[in-house]
Design a protein around this motif. Structure first.
Motif: not given
Length: 221
Positions: A14-15, A130-131, A199-203
């Motif tokens: 969602a984010a 994280d990926v 993980a958020q940064r990669y996403g």
């Protein structure tokens, strides 16, 4: 009551949901106003993306096998899916008039190939769990795009079911893949090996490169 891993997958997805304005092409495909010529370019670009992502996922599976077998299973499933998608891509390419000569002569667009280049970077540098989280969030958006394109190809452009199979494949929910993603995230959380910030940064970067892909196609001659 859901497990924290499932909650984290849902909240991250969602984010990282893309801004609808970040993809100018899919809405035009949806209403039939995109030129037919863009589909040949899409097929040609995917002929580079799919095998590159498959090899990256295979490498991630190999990297994860000993320490993180749940993540390895997730990446192996992704790699198998890319192989199946590549088979279906051939039918779409033929329907777009793409032949071997055109494929061999084609010069890929940098904006389209930034995404698989970053997936390869993740395969080499990022922690597997994280990926998993980053990819799971990105795939939700990609699946939605594919569902829209598959319907529009039939409704507005007269493509056959065989030609649309590539997009149908990604549009179809995969309970197996969702289960493997949840297991990988759960194991990493329990072991304290999941870096949510990374993980958020990669996403976020994956979503940005995804938007670059569609914008590059929109600008293609």
């Amino acid at each position: 009551m859901t497990h924290p891993a499932r909650d984290l997958l849902q909240t991250t997805t969602a984010a990282l949901a893309p801004d609808p304005r970040s993809n100018p092409l899919v809405p035009r495909i949806a209403d039939g106003t995109a030129p037919r010529s863009v589909f040949a370019v899409l097929a040609l670009e995917q002929s580079w993306v799919i095998p590159a992502d498959r090899r990256a996922f295979e490498y991630l599976a190999e990297r994860s096998l000993v320490r993180d077998p749940e993540a390895a299973a997730f990446f192996a499933t992704l790699a198998e899916g890319e192989a199946l998608a590549e088979e279906r891509l051939a039918s779409f390419a033929r329907a777009c008039g793409v032949n071997e000569t055109r494929t061999a002569a084609y010069e890929p667009l940098p904006g389209c190939q930034a995404y698989p280049a970053y997936v390869a970077w993740l395969a080499l540098n990022a922690a597997p769990a994280d990926v998993v989280l980053a990819l799971a969030a990105n795939f939700s958006a990609w699946g939605g795009y594919c569902a829209t394109i598959a319907q529009a190809l039939r409704t507005h452009y007269g493509f056959t079911d065989e030609a649309c199979a590539f997009f149908d494949f990604f549009a179809e929910p995969s309970p197996e893949l969702e289960s493997r993603a949840t297991a990988a995230v759960r194991t990493a959380l329990d072991a304290g090996r999941l870096d949510e910030t990374s993980a958020q940064r990669y996403g976020r970067l994956l979503q940005t490169y995804e938007a670059m892909f569609w914008n590059a196609l929109t600008a293609a001659p």
